[in-house]
Write a protein that holds these residues in place. Structure first.
Motif, short mmCIF file in Angstrom:
data_model
loop_
_atom_site.label_atom_id
_atom_site.label_comp_id
_atom_site.label_asym_id
_atom_site.label_seq_id
_atom_site.Cartn_x
_atom_site.Cartn_y
_atom_site.Cartn_z
N GLU A 180 0.88 -1.06 0.18
CA GLU A 180 -0.08 0.00 0.01
C GLU A 180 0.95 1.38 -0.07
O GLU A 180 2.20 1.22 0.47
CB GLU A 180 -1.10 -0.14 1.02
CG GLU A 180 -1.99 1.22 1.35
CD GLU A 180 -2.67 1.42 0.27
OE1 GLU A 180 -2.35 1.71 -0.85
OE2 GLU A 180 -3.93 1.09 0.32
N ALA A 181 0.37 2.51 -0.36
CA ALA A 181 0.97 3.66 -0.41
C ALA A 181 0.46 4.51 0.70
O ALA A 181 -0.48 4.29 1.26
CB ALA A 181 0.67 4.55 -1.83
N LEU A 182 1.40 5.48 1.22
CA LEU A 182 1.28 6.35 2.13
C LEU A 182 1.14 7.71 1.24
O LEU A 182 2.41 8.18 0.88
CB LEU A 182 2.11 6.39 3.61
CG LEU A 182 1.86 7.18 4.27
CD1 LEU A 182 0.58 6.93 5.12
CD2 LEU A 182 3.03 7.54 5.28
N LEU A 183 0.00 8.35 1.41
CA LEU A 183 0.07 9.62 0.59
C LEU A 183 0.23 10.91 1.41
O LEU A 183 -0.26 10.89 2.60
CB LEU A 183 -1.13 9.83 -0.18
CG LEU A 183 -1.37 8.64 -1.36
CD1 LEU A 183 -2.41 7.84 -1.15
CD2 LEU A 183 -1.73 9.64 -2.83
N LEU A 184 1.22 11.63 0.97
CA LEU A 184 1.27 13.03 1.95
C LEU A 184 0.42 14.03 1.07
O LEU A 184 -0.06 13.86 0.08
CB LEU A 184 2.57 13.49 1.62
CG LEU A 184 3.81 12.38 2.18
CD1 LEU A 184 5.03 12.94 2.04
CD2 LEU A 184 3.52 11.57 3.49
N ASP A 185 0.04 15.21 2.03
CA ASP A 185 -0.85 16.36 1.46
C ASP A 185 0.16 17.31 0.72
O ASP A 185 1.47 16.97 0.66
CB ASP A 185 -1.45 16.93 2.58
CG ASP A 185 -0.81 17.57 3.68
OD1 ASP A 185 0.48 17.91 3.53
OD2 ASP A 185 -1.35 17.81 4.81
N VAL A 186 -0.42 18.35 0.27
CA VAL A 186 0.43 19.19 -0.49
C VAL A 186 1.59 20.01 0.04
O VAL A 186 2.59 20.50 -0.19
CB VAL A 186 -0.29 20.31 -1.12
CG1 VAL A 186 -1.42 19.92 -2.32
CG2 VAL A 186 -1.27 21.18 -0.10
N ASP A 187 1.35 19.94 1.58
CA ASP A 187 2.43 20.50 2.41
C ASP A 187 3.46 19.42 2.97
O ASP A 187 4.33 19.96 3.71
CB ASP A 187 1.76 21.06 3.74
CG ASP A 187 1.00 22.44 3.11
OD1 ASP A 187 1.51 23.14 2.29
OD2 ASP A 187 -0.24 22.39 3.72
N GLY A 188 3.18 18.06 2.50
CA GLY A 188 4.14 17.16 2.86
C GLY A 188 3.82 16.41 4.18
O GLY A 188 4.57 15.48 4.55
N TYR A 189 2.72 16.46 4.58
CA TYR A 189 2.39 15.94 6.03
C TYR A 189 1.56 14.49 5.65
O TYR A 189 0.81 14.53 4.53
CB TYR A 189 1.55 16.85 6.82
CG TYR A 189 2.22 17.92 7.38
CD1 TYR A 189 2.98 17.92 8.55
CD2 TYR A 189 2.12 19.01 6.75
CE1 TYR A 189 3.78 18.73 8.94
CE2 TYR A 189 2.99 20.29 7.22
CZ TYR A 189 3.55 19.92 8.48
OH TYR A 189 4.39 21.10 8.89
N VAL A 190 1.47 13.58 6.57
CA VAL A 190 0.82 12.31 6.25
C VAL A 190 -0.55 12.72 5.87
O VAL A 190 -1.12 13.32 6.72
CB VAL A 190 1.17 11.24 7.23
CG1 VAL A 190 0.12 10.20 7.17
CG2 VAL A 190 2.70 11.02 7.46
N ALA A 191 -1.41 12.06 5.00
CA ALA A 191 -2.43 12.30 4.66
C ALA A 191 -3.21 11.04 4.90
O ALA A 191 -4.08 10.84 6.08
CB ALA A 191 -2.84 12.77 3.30
N GLU A 192 -3.24 9.93 3.95
CA GLU A 192 -3.93 8.67 4.24
C GLU A 192 -3.34 7.46 3.21
O GLU A 192 -2.49 7.76 2.50
CB GLU A 192 -5.32 8.95 4.01
CG GLU A 192 -5.66 9.38 2.58
CD GLU A 192 -7.26 9.72 2.63
OE1 GLU A 192 -8.07 9.16 3.19
OE2 GLU A 192 -7.66 10.41 1.58
N GLY A 193 -3.91 6.39 3.29
CA GLY A 193 -3.53 5.32 2.32
C GLY A 193 -4.44 5.57 1.05
O GLY A 193 -5.21 6.64 0.97
#
Ligand code: PMP
Length: 306
Positions: A180-193
Protein backbone atom coordinates in the motif's frame (compact mmCIF):
# COMPACT_ATOMS: atom_id res chain seq x y z
CA UNK A 1 -16.86 -7.86 -12.03
CA UNK A 2 -17.03 -11.44 -13.15
CA UNK A 3 -20.20 -12.67 -14.76
CA UNK A 4 -22.41 -14.16 -12.09
CA UNK A 5 -25.89 -14.94 -10.87
CA UNK A 6 -27.51 -12.61 -8.38
CA UNK A 7 -29.20 -9.24 -8.39
CA UNK A 8 -28.25 -5.56 -8.29
CA UNK A 9 -30.49 -2.76 -7.04
CA UNK A 10 -30.72 -0.19 -9.83
CA UNK A 11 -32.93 2.91 -9.67
CA UNK A 12 -35.37 1.36 -7.24
CA UNK A 13 -35.62 -2.13 -8.66
CA UNK A 14 -33.74 -5.38 -8.28
CA UNK A 15 -32.42 -6.42 -11.67
CA UNK A 16 -30.50 -9.56 -12.61
CA UNK A 17 -26.70 -9.04 -12.21
CA UNK A 18 -26.15 -9.55 -15.96
CA UNK A 19 -28.78 -6.96 -16.93
CA UNK A 20 -27.53 -4.13 -14.69
CA UNK A 21 -25.93 -2.24 -17.58
CA UNK A 22 -25.33 1.37 -18.55
CA UNK A 23 -24.65 3.08 -21.89
CA UNK A 24 -21.09 3.92 -23.04
CA UNK A 25 -22.11 7.57 -23.00
CA UNK A 26 -22.75 7.45 -19.25
CA UNK A 27 -21.60 10.88 -18.07
CA UNK A 28 -19.81 9.62 -14.93
CA UNK A 29 -17.75 7.22 -17.05
CA UNK A 30 -16.39 10.21 -18.99
CA UNK A 31 -15.70 12.78 -16.29
CA UNK A 32 -15.72 10.87 -12.99
CA UNK A 33 -18.39 12.98 -11.27
CA UNK A 34 -20.16 10.45 -9.08
CA UNK A 35 -20.30 9.48 -5.41
CA UNK A 36 -20.17 6.12 -3.77
CA UNK A 37 -19.73 4.16 -0.57
CA UNK A 38 -17.95 1.02 0.54
CA UNK A 39 -19.91 -0.78 3.25
CA UNK A 40 -19.52 -4.18 4.88
CA UNK A 41 -21.96 -6.74 6.22
CA UNK A 42 -20.65 -9.39 8.59
CA UNK A 43 -21.88 -12.76 9.71
CA UNK A 44 -22.75 -11.64 13.24
CA UNK A 45 -24.14 -13.46 16.28
CA UNK A 46 -27.65 -12.10 15.59
CA UNK A 47 -27.49 -12.85 11.83
CA UNK A 48 -25.91 -11.08 8.88
CA UNK A 49 -25.59 -7.41 9.83
CA UNK A 50 -24.34 -4.23 8.15
CA UNK A 51 -21.79 -2.26 10.17
CA UNK A 52 -22.63 1.43 10.68
CA UNK A 53 -25.13 1.56 7.83
CA UNK A 54 -26.53 4.94 8.92
CA UNK A 55 -23.10 6.57 8.94
CA UNK A 56 -22.32 5.26 5.46
CA UNK A 57 -25.66 6.41 4.05
CA UNK A 58 -25.24 9.83 5.69
CA UNK A 59 -21.81 10.16 4.06
CA UNK A 60 -23.23 9.13 0.66
CA UNK A 61 -25.94 11.77 0.94
CA UNK A 62 -23.39 14.37 2.07
CA UNK A 63 -21.05 13.44 -0.79
CA UNK A 64 -23.87 14.01 -3.28
CA UNK A 65 -24.62 17.37 -1.68
CA UNK A 66 -20.96 18.43 -1.93
CA UNK A 67 -20.90 17.38 -5.59
CA UNK A 68 -24.22 19.13 -6.20
CA UNK A 69 -25.79 15.92 -7.50
CA UNK A 70 -29.44 15.74 -6.41
CA UNK A 71 -29.90 12.39 -4.62
CA UNK A 72 -33.16 10.87 -5.85
CA UNK A 73 -33.68 8.59 -2.82
CA UNK A 74 -33.97 9.37 0.88
CA UNK A 75 -31.95 7.76 3.64
CA UNK A 76 -34.56 5.16 4.43
CA UNK A 77 -34.76 3.97 0.82
CA UNK A 78 -30.97 3.87 0.50
CA UNK A 79 -30.64 1.89 3.74
CA UNK A 80 -33.29 -0.57 2.61
CA UNK A 81 -31.63 -0.96 -0.81
CA UNK A 82 -28.37 -1.93 0.89
CA UNK A 83 -30.09 -4.46 3.16
CA UNK A 84 -31.98 -5.88 0.18
CA UNK A 85 -28.79 -6.23 -1.90
CA UNK A 86 -27.29 -8.44 0.83
CA UNK A 87 -30.50 -10.33 1.60
CA UNK A 88 -31.57 -11.03 -1.97
CA UNK A 89 -28.12 -12.30 -2.95
CA UNK A 90 -28.21 -14.66 0.06
CA UNK A 91 -24.90 -13.34 1.32
CA UNK A 92 -23.69 -14.24 4.82
CA UNK A 93 -21.05 -11.52 4.68
CA UNK A 94 -20.64 -8.89 2.00
CA UNK A 95 -18.97 -5.82 0.64
CA UNK A 96 -21.70 -3.42 -0.44
CA UNK A 97 -21.22 -0.80 -3.11
CA UNK A 98 -23.83 1.96 -3.44
CA UNK A 99 -23.11 4.58 -6.08
CA UNK A 100 -24.90 7.63 -7.47
CA UNK A 101 -23.91 8.53 -11.01
CA UNK A 102 -25.00 10.69 -13.92
CA UNK A 103 -26.66 8.90 -16.82
CA UNK A 104 -26.20 9.15 -20.57
CA UNK A 105 -28.87 11.82 -21.08
CA UNK A 106 -26.27 14.38 -22.18
CA UNK A 107 -22.53 14.98 -22.35
CA UNK A 108 -21.92 18.65 -21.50
CA UNK A 109 -20.00 19.66 -18.38
CA UNK A 110 -22.94 21.82 -17.38
CA UNK A 111 -24.67 18.58 -16.36
CA UNK A 112 -27.96 20.49 -16.50
CA UNK A 113 -29.95 17.86 -18.36
CA UNK A 114 -28.77 14.77 -16.54
CA UNK A 115 -30.50 12.26 -14.35
CA UNK A 116 -28.85 10.92 -11.22
CA UNK A 117 -29.03 7.13 -11.11
CA UNK A 118 -28.33 4.98 -8.08
CA UNK A 119 -27.11 1.41 -7.89
CA UNK A 120 -26.32 -0.92 -5.01
CA UNK A 121 -24.39 -4.15 -5.54
CA UNK A 122 -23.16 -6.63 -2.93
CA UNK A 123 -20.76 -9.53 -3.10
CA UNK A 124 -18.52 -11.66 -0.86
CA UNK A 125 -15.12 -10.06 -0.14
CA UNK A 126 -12.59 -11.32 2.39
CA UNK A 127 -9.70 -9.44 4.01
CA UNK A 128 -8.75 -6.61 1.61
CA UNK A 129 -5.00 -6.89 2.22
CA UNK A 130 -4.93 -10.65 2.79
CA UNK A 131 -5.70 -12.59 5.96
CA UNK A 132 -2.04 -13.02 7.00
CA UNK A 133 -1.42 -9.26 6.87
CA UNK A 134 -3.98 -8.70 9.65
CA UNK A 135 -1.38 -10.14 12.03
CA UNK A 136 1.94 -9.68 10.21
CA UNK A 137 1.24 -6.16 9.02
CA UNK A 138 1.87 -4.62 5.61
CA UNK A 139 4.82 -2.99 3.95
CA UNK A 140 4.13 0.49 2.63
CA UNK A 141 5.99 3.27 0.83
CA UNK A 142 5.60 7.02 0.76
CA UNK A 143 3.94 7.86 -2.53
CA UNK A 144 5.39 10.14 -5.17
CA UNK A 145 1.75 11.20 -5.77
CA UNK A 146 0.35 13.96 -3.56
CA UNK A 147 -3.11 13.56 -2.00
CA UNK A 148 -5.81 15.95 -3.18
CA UNK A 149 -5.63 19.54 -2.05
CA UNK A 150 -8.75 20.60 -0.12
CA UNK A 151 -9.71 23.02 -2.88
CA UNK A 152 -9.25 20.65 -5.80
CA UNK A 153 -11.61 17.69 -5.51
CA UNK A 154 -13.51 18.33 -2.25
CA UNK A 155 -11.98 15.82 0.12
CA UNK A 156 -15.06 15.37 2.34
CA UNK A 157 -16.84 13.68 -0.54
CA UNK A 158 -16.21 10.06 -1.42
CA UNK A 159 -16.26 10.76 -5.13
CA UNK A 160 -15.42 8.52 -8.06
CA UNK A 161 -12.90 10.83 -9.72
CA UNK A 162 -10.72 11.20 -6.65
CA UNK A 163 -9.81 7.51 -6.89
CA UNK A 164 -7.61 8.09 -9.95
CA UNK A 165 -5.11 9.54 -7.50
CA UNK A 166 -5.57 6.50 -5.21
CA UNK A 167 -5.00 4.07 -8.04
CA UNK A 168 -1.88 5.83 -9.30
CA UNK A 169 -0.44 5.71 -5.78
CA UNK A 170 -1.40 2.08 -5.12
CA UNK A 171 -0.06 0.85 -8.47
CA UNK A 172 3.22 2.66 -7.84
CA UNK A 173 3.52 1.11 -4.35
CA UNK A 174 2.79 -2.38 -5.68
CA UNK A 175 5.33 -1.97 -8.48
CA UNK A 176 7.91 -1.21 -5.77
CA UNK A 177 7.09 -4.44 -3.95
CA UNK A 178 4.86 -2.84 -1.30
CA UNK A 179 1.28 -3.57 -0.27
CA UNK A 180 0.00 0.00 0.00
CA UNK A 181 0.99 3.64 -0.42
CA UNK A 182 1.21 6.40 2.16
CA UNK A 183 0.11 9.63 0.52
CA UNK A 184 1.25 13.01 1.78
CA UNK A 185 -0.72 16.23 1.50
CA UNK A 186 0.41 19.25 -0.52
CA UNK A 187 2.46 20.48 2.46
CA UNK A 188 4.23 17.14 2.88
CA UNK A 189 2.31 15.90 5.93
CA UNK A 190 0.85 12.42 6.13
CA UNK A 191 -2.66 12.30 4.63
CA UNK A 192 -3.85 8.68 4.25
CA UNK A 193 -3.51 5.46 2.29
CA UNK A 194 -5.06 4.95 -1.14
CA UNK A 195 -8.24 3.69 0.54
CA UNK A 196 -7.55 3.90 4.29
CA UNK A 197 -7.03 6.35 7.12
CA UNK A 198 -3.71 6.35 8.95
CA UNK A 199 -2.94 5.96 12.66
CA UNK A 200 0.32 5.72 14.62
CA UNK A 201 1.13 5.05 18.28
CA UNK A 202 3.95 6.78 20.14
CA UNK A 203 4.51 6.41 23.88
CA UNK A 204 1.01 5.03 24.39
CA UNK A 205 -0.73 7.91 22.58
CA UNK A 206 -2.69 7.36 19.36
CA UNK A 207 -2.14 9.94 16.60
CA UNK A 208 -4.02 10.43 13.34
CA UNK A 209 -3.93 13.22 10.73
CA UNK A 210 -6.46 16.03 11.05
CA UNK A 211 -9.45 15.88 8.71
CA UNK A 212 -8.14 18.28 6.15
CA UNK A 213 -7.48 16.25 3.04
CA UNK A 214 -8.12 12.69 4.24
CA UNK A 215 -11.56 11.11 4.04
CA UNK A 216 -13.69 11.33 7.18
CA UNK A 217 -13.47 7.58 7.61
CA UNK A 218 -16.16 5.70 9.49
CA UNK A 219 -13.63 3.12 10.70
CA UNK A 220 -11.41 6.06 11.77
CA UNK A 221 -14.25 7.50 13.86
CA UNK A 222 -14.97 4.04 15.29
CA UNK A 223 -11.34 3.42 16.28
CA UNK A 224 -10.99 6.88 17.83
CA UNK A 225 -14.05 6.23 20.00
CA UNK A 226 -12.89 2.74 21.00
CA UNK A 227 -9.43 4.03 21.89
CA UNK A 228 -10.86 6.85 24.02
CA UNK A 229 -13.19 4.37 25.77
CA UNK A 230 -10.11 2.23 26.55
CA UNK A 231 -8.44 5.26 28.16
CA UNK A 232 -5.99 5.80 25.28
CA UNK A 233 -5.33 9.45 24.49
CA UNK A 234 -6.16 10.27 20.84
CA UNK A 235 -4.62 13.29 19.13
CA UNK A 236 -5.42 14.60 15.64
CA UNK A 237 -2.45 16.53 14.31
CA UNK A 238 -0.10 17.10 11.41
CA UNK A 239 2.19 14.07 11.15
CA UNK A 240 5.49 13.98 9.26
CA UNK A 241 6.82 10.88 7.53
CA UNK A 242 9.87 10.75 9.82
CA UNK A 243 7.58 10.70 12.86
CA UNK A 244 6.13 7.53 11.36
CA UNK A 245 9.64 6.03 10.92
CA UNK A 246 10.19 6.28 14.68
CA UNK A 247 6.63 5.43 15.78
CA UNK A 248 6.04 2.45 18.09
CA UNK A 249 3.13 1.16 16.00
CA UNK A 250 1.18 2.16 12.91
CA UNK A 251 -1.97 0.90 11.21
CA UNK A 252 -4.51 1.69 8.52
CA UNK A 253 -8.28 1.70 8.98
CA UNK A 254 -11.05 1.36 6.43
CA UNK A 255 -14.22 -0.55 5.72
CA UNK A 256 -12.34 -2.79 3.29
CA UNK A 257 -8.98 -2.79 5.12
CA UNK A 258 -10.61 -3.00 8.59
CA UNK A 259 -7.67 -2.54 11.00
CA UNK A 260 -4.50 -3.45 9.11
CA UNK A 261 -1.16 -3.13 10.93
CA UNK A 262 1.76 -1.49 9.09
CA UNK A 263 5.06 -3.26 9.65
CA UNK A 264 7.33 -1.17 7.45
CA UNK A 265 7.43 2.27 5.84
CA UNK A 266 10.06 3.07 3.19
CA UNK A 267 12.12 0.00 4.18
CA UNK A 268 12.21 1.05 7.85
CA UNK A 269 10.57 -1.39 10.27
CA UNK A 270 8.03 0.31 12.52
CA UNK A 271 8.34 -0.59 16.20
CA UNK A 272 8.69 -4.36 16.56
CA UNK A 273 8.21 -4.78 12.81
CA UNK A 274 4.81 -6.49 13.11
CA UNK A 275 1.44 -5.85 14.76
CA UNK A 276 1.94 -3.83 17.94
CA UNK A 277 0.01 -4.38 21.22
CA UNK A 278 -2.31 -1.34 21.01
CA UNK A 279 -3.07 -2.13 17.36
CA UNK A 280 -3.88 -5.70 18.36
CA UNK A 281 -6.25 -4.59 21.14
CA UNK A 282 -8.13 -2.16 18.88
CA UNK A 283 -8.23 -4.63 16.00
CA UNK A 284 -9.55 -7.41 18.19
CA UNK A 285 -12.28 -5.21 19.68
CA UNK A 286 -13.18 -3.99 16.18
CA UNK A 287 -13.64 -7.57 14.97
CA UNK A 288 -15.70 -8.41 18.08
CA UNK A 289 -17.96 -5.43 17.41
CA UNK A 290 -18.55 -6.07 13.71
CA UNK A 291 -19.37 -9.70 14.50
CA UNK A 292 -21.89 -8.69 17.17
CA UNK A 293 -19.83 -10.02 20.08
CA UNK A 294 -19.71 -6.72 21.97
CA UNK A 295 -22.97 -5.84 23.75
CA UNK A 296 -22.31 -2.07 24.13
CA UNK A 297 -21.92 -1.64 20.37
CA UNK A 298 -24.87 -3.59 18.99
CA UNK A 299 -26.54 -0.36 17.86
CA UNK A 300 -23.84 -0.06 15.18
CA UNK A 301 -25.24 -3.19 13.51
CA UNK A 302 -28.27 -3.42 11.23
CA UNK A 303 -29.39 -7.01 10.89
CA UNK A 304 -30.48 -7.92 7.38
CA UNK A 305 -31.01 -11.66 7.67
CA UNK A 306 -31.02 -14.39 10.27
N1 PMP B 1 -9.61 7.11 2.91
C1 PMP B 1 -9.94 6.74 1.66
C2 PMP B 1 -9.31 7.44 0.52
C3 PMP B 1 -10.87 5.71 1.45
O1 PMP B 1 -11.19 5.34 0.21
C4 PMP B 1 -11.44 5.05 2.56
C5 PMP B 1 -12.42 3.94 2.34
N2 PMP B 1 -13.73 4.42 2.23
C6 PMP B 1 -11.06 5.46 3.84
C7 PMP B 1 -10.14 6.49 3.98
C8 PMP B 1 -11.64 4.82 5.06
O2 PMP B 1 -13.00 5.17 5.19
P1 PMP B 1 -14.03 4.19 5.90
O3 PMP B 1 -13.43 3.81 7.20
O4 PMP B 1 -15.25 5.01 6.04
O5 PMP B 1 -14.21 3.03 5.00
Amino acid sequence: MADRDGVIWLDGEMVPWRDAKVHVLTHTLHYGMGVFEGVRAYEAEQGTSIFRLDAHTDRLINSSKIMNMPMPYDKEALNEAQCAAVRENNLKSAYIRPMAFYGSEGMGLRADNLKVHVMVAAWEWGAYMGEENLTRGIKIATSSYTRHHVNVTMTKAKSNGSYMNSMLALQEAISHGCDEALLLDVDGYVAEGSGENFFMVKDGVLYTPELTCCLDGITRKTIMKLAKDMGIEVIEKKITRDEVYIADEAFFTGTAAEVTPIRELDNRPIGIGSRGPITEKLQSLYFDIVHGRSAPHLDWLTTVAK
